[in-house]
Design an enzyme around this catalytic site. Structure first.
Site, PDB file in Angstrom:
ATOM      1  N   ASP A   1      43.076  38.611  43.095  1.00 15.54           N
ATOM      2  CA  ASP A   1      43.333  39.859  43.807  1.00 15.54           C
ATOM      3  C   ASP A   1      42.377  40.903  43.231  1.00 15.54           C
ATOM      4  O   ASP A   1      42.371  41.138  42.017  1.00 15.54           O
ATOM      5  CB  ASP A   1      44.792  40.251  43.557  1.00 15.54           C
ATOM      6  CG  ASP A   1      45.192  41.545  44.241  1.00 15.54           C
ATOM      7  OD1 ASP A   1      44.308  42.354  44.600  1.00 15.54           O
ATOM      8  OD2 ASP A   1      46.403  41.756  44.390  1.00 15.54           O
ATOM      9  N   ILE A   2      41.595  41.506  44.081  1.00 15.78           N
ATOM     10  CA  ILE A   2      40.566  42.413  43.573  1.00 15.78           C
ATOM     11  C   ILE A   2      41.166  43.649  42.887  1.00 15.78           C
ATOM     12  O   ILE A   2      40.540  44.233  42.004  1.00 15.78           O
ATOM     13  CB  ILE A   2      39.579  42.809  44.700  1.00 15.78           C
ATOM     14  CG1 ILE A   2      38.247  43.231  44.083  1.00 15.78           C
ATOM     15  CG2 ILE A   2      40.161  43.875  45.615  1.00 15.78           C
ATOM     16  CD1 ILE A   2      37.108  43.260  45.066  1.00 15.78           C
TER      17      ILE A   2
ATOM     18  N   ASN B   1      37.281  50.369  56.580  1.00 14.00           N
ATOM     19  CA  ASN B   1      36.820  50.576  57.945  1.00 14.00           C
ATOM     20  C   ASN B   1      36.141  51.931  57.999  1.00 14.00           C
ATOM     21  O   ASN B   1      36.240  52.728  57.077  1.00 14.00           O
ATOM     22  CB  ASN B   1      37.940  50.394  58.971  1.00 14.00           C
ATOM     23  CG  ASN B   1      39.062  51.354  58.760  1.00 14.00           C
ATOM     24  OD1 ASN B   1      38.836  52.561  58.612  1.00 14.00           O
ATOM     25  ND2 ASN B   1      40.280  50.858  58.715  1.00 14.00           N
TER      26      ASN B   1
ATOM     27  N   VAL C   1      42.199  43.957  52.343  1.00 15.12           N
ATOM     28  CA  VAL C   1      41.885  44.417  50.990  1.00 15.12           C
ATOM     29  C   VAL C   1      41.951  45.946  50.913  1.00 15.12           C
ATOM     30  O   VAL C   1      42.357  46.515  49.888  1.00 15.12           O
ATOM     31  CB  VAL C   1      40.518  43.835  50.546  1.00 15.12           C
ATOM     32  CG1 VAL C   1      39.357  44.427  51.270  1.00 15.12           C
ATOM     33  CG2 VAL C   1      40.343  43.943  49.054  1.00 15.12           C
ATOM     34  N   ASP C   2      41.612  46.613  51.982  1.00 12.35           N
ATOM     35  CA  ASP C   2      41.676  48.082  52.054  1.00 12.35           C
ATOM     36  C   ASP C   2      43.113  48.562  51.805  1.00 12.35           C
ATOM     37  O   ASP C   2      43.367  49.457  50.974  1.00 12.35           O
ATOM     38  CB  ASP C   2      41.203  48.497  53.448  1.00 12.35           C
ATOM     39  CG  ASP C   2      40.850  49.959  53.566  1.00 12.35           C
ATOM     40  OD1 ASP C   2      40.847  50.653  52.545  1.00 12.35           O
ATOM     41  OD2 ASP C   2      40.566  50.400  54.695  1.00 12.35           O
TER      42      ASP C   2
ATOM     43  N   GLY D   1      37.800  38.774  56.743  1.00 14.67           N
ATOM     44  CA  GLY D   1      39.234  38.816  57.034  1.00 14.67           C
ATOM     45  C   GLY D   1      39.443  39.258  58.467  1.00 14.67           C
ATOM     46  O   GLY D   1      39.113  38.542  59.415  1.00 14.67           O
TER      47      GLY D   1
ATOM     48  N   TYR E   1      37.815  41.203  60.220  1.00 12.41           N
ATOM     49  CA  TYR E   1      36.576  41.290  60.998  1.00 12.41           C
ATOM     50  C   TYR E   1      36.007  39.933  61.382  1.00 12.41           C
ATOM     51  O   TYR E   1      34.969  39.863  62.052  1.00 12.41           O
ATOM     52  CB  TYR E   1      35.535  42.141  60.270  1.00 12.41           C
ATOM     53  CG  TYR E   1      35.805  43.638  60.354  1.00 12.41           C
ATOM     54  CD1 TYR E   1      36.914  44.135  61.035  1.00 12.41           C
ATOM     55  CD2 TYR E   1      34.956  44.557  59.757  1.00 12.41           C
ATOM     56  CE1 TYR E   1      37.163  45.509  61.111  1.00 12.41           C
ATOM     57  CE2 TYR E   1      35.196  45.932  59.835  1.00 12.41           C
ATOM     58  CZ  TYR E   1      36.300  46.393  60.510  1.00 12.41           C
ATOM     59  OH  TYR E   1      36.536  47.747  60.577  1.00 12.41           O
TER      60      TYR E   1
HETATM   61  P1  ADP Z   1      37.339  42.904  56.815  1.00 14.63           P
HETATM   62  O1  ADP Z   1      38.004  43.878  57.749  1.00 14.63           O
HETATM   63  O2  ADP Z   1      35.996  43.387  56.298  1.00 14.63           O
HETATM   64  O3  ADP Z   1      37.296  41.527  57.379  1.00 14.63           O
HETATM   65  P2  ADP Z   1      39.638  42.200  55.115  1.00 14.63           P
HETATM   66  O4  ADP Z   1      40.240  43.038  54.067  1.00 14.63           O
HETATM   67  O5  ADP Z   1      40.459  41.903  56.315  1.00 14.63           O
HETATM   68  O6  ADP Z   1      38.244  42.920  55.497  1.00 14.63           O
HETATM   69  O7  ADP Z   1      39.175  40.822  54.510  1.00 14.63           O
HETATM   70  C1  ADP Z   1      38.057  40.647  53.659  1.00 14.63           C
HETATM   71  C2  ADP Z   1      38.372  39.534  52.667  1.00 14.63           C
HETATM   72  O8  ADP Z   1      39.202  40.059  51.646  1.00 14.63           O
HETATM   73  C3  ADP Z   1      39.121  38.351  53.268  1.00 14.63           C
HETATM   74  O9  ADP Z   1      38.580  37.147  52.723  1.00 14.63           O
HETATM   75  C4  ADP Z   1      40.565  38.586  52.784  1.00 14.63           C
HETATM   76  O10 ADP Z   1      41.275  37.359  52.649  1.00 14.63           O
HETATM   77  C5  ADP Z   1      40.296  39.194  51.434  1.00 14.63           C
HETATM   78  N1  ADP Z   1      41.393  39.946  50.798  1.00 14.63           N
HETATM   79  C6  ADP Z   1      42.522  40.485  51.345  1.00 14.63           C
HETATM   80  N2  ADP Z   1      43.257  41.088  50.386  1.00 14.63           N
HETATM   81  C7  ADP Z   1      42.582  40.941  49.214  1.00 14.63           C
HETATM   82  C8  ADP Z   1      42.819  41.316  47.861  1.00 14.63           C
HETATM   83  N3  ADP Z   1      43.914  42.005  47.501  1.00 14.63           N
HETATM   84  N4  ADP Z   1      41.895  40.965  46.923  1.00 14.63           N
HETATM   85  C9  ADP Z   1      40.777  40.292  47.258  1.00 14.63           C
HETATM   86  N5  ADP Z   1      40.490  39.909  48.510  1.00 14.63           N
HETATM   87  C10 ADP Z   1      41.384  40.219  49.482  1.00 14.63           C
END
Ligand code: ADP
Length: 172
Positions: free
Chosen positions: A9-10, A23, A32-33, A123, A125
């Site tokens: 988890d980032i 976004n 992740v946002d 994710g 997108y």
């Molecule tokens: P985007 O809208 O750019 O696709 P997302 O957040 O939907 O962004 O997804 C980007 C990547 O981050 C995906 O591989 C998703 O599984 C991942 N992701 C979602 N939550 C977390 C998190 N807490 N830590 C790290 N990666 C995450």
């Protein structure tokens, strides 16, 4: 620059800066946002709102990056970048590479030596995971003029991590 792949988890990464797959509105979203704003607290969103009111009245353009502080997260900075939405009919990969290149540039500007990246665009997108990893590595492996010493690609979930490892190791 060392490139590391980790599953996790980032928001819990102990690095100078984490990158947010934001976004363009900078006002929060899912994926992740959402996790970054939930865990980081309201200070990050307040800075994002200020950026919208000043430098980015029409939103942060796709491929660009901008830093805020990181609120309650272990990192010191959040670097917000906007990935392109996947398209099967149009090659938008240059914009995806811009996200990584511009995030590194912003990391240099704020003096961040260690930076964790999510898999931008892979994710909500819709970017295919293997190609998203390939685009990320293309930029990180050719980054020569940065002062960043560690770029950590944080893969969310074991399936994504396994695909990323295969791309990283050059397996078909
Ligand atoms: P985007 O809208 O750019 O696709 P997302 O957040 O939907 O962004 O997804 C980007 C990547 O981050 C995906 O591989 C998703 O599984 C991942 N992701 C979602 N939550 C977390 C998190 N807490 N830590 C790290 N990666 C995450």
């Amino acid at each position: 620059m060392e490139i590391a792949l980790v599953e996790g988890d980032i928001t819990t990464q102990r690095v100078d800066a984490i990158v947010n797959a934001a976004n363009s509105s900078l006002l929060g979203g899912g994926g992740v946002d959402g996790a970054i704003h939930r865990r980081g607290g309201p200070a990050i969103l307040a800075e994002c709102r200020a950026l919208r009111a000043s430098r980015y009245g029409r939103g942060l353009p796709t491929g660009q990056a901008v830093a805020t502080t990181a609120g309650e997260l272990p990192a010191r900075w959040v670097i917000h970048t906007v990935g392109p939405v996947w398209s099967a009919s149009e090659d938008r990969s240059a914009l995806l590479r811009d996200c990584y290149a511009n995030s590194l540039r912003v990391a240099d500007e704020v003096g961040a030596s260690t930076v964790a990246f999510p898999l931008v665009s892979a994710g909500i997108y819709g970017w295919p995971v293997d190609d998203a990893v390939g685009q990320a590595l293309a930029v990180l492996r050719s980054a020569t003029s940065t002062t960043v010493t560690e770029a950590r690609l944080v893969l969310f979930g074991s399936d994504t991590h396994a695909i990323a490892r295969e791309v990283f190791e050059g397996r078909p």
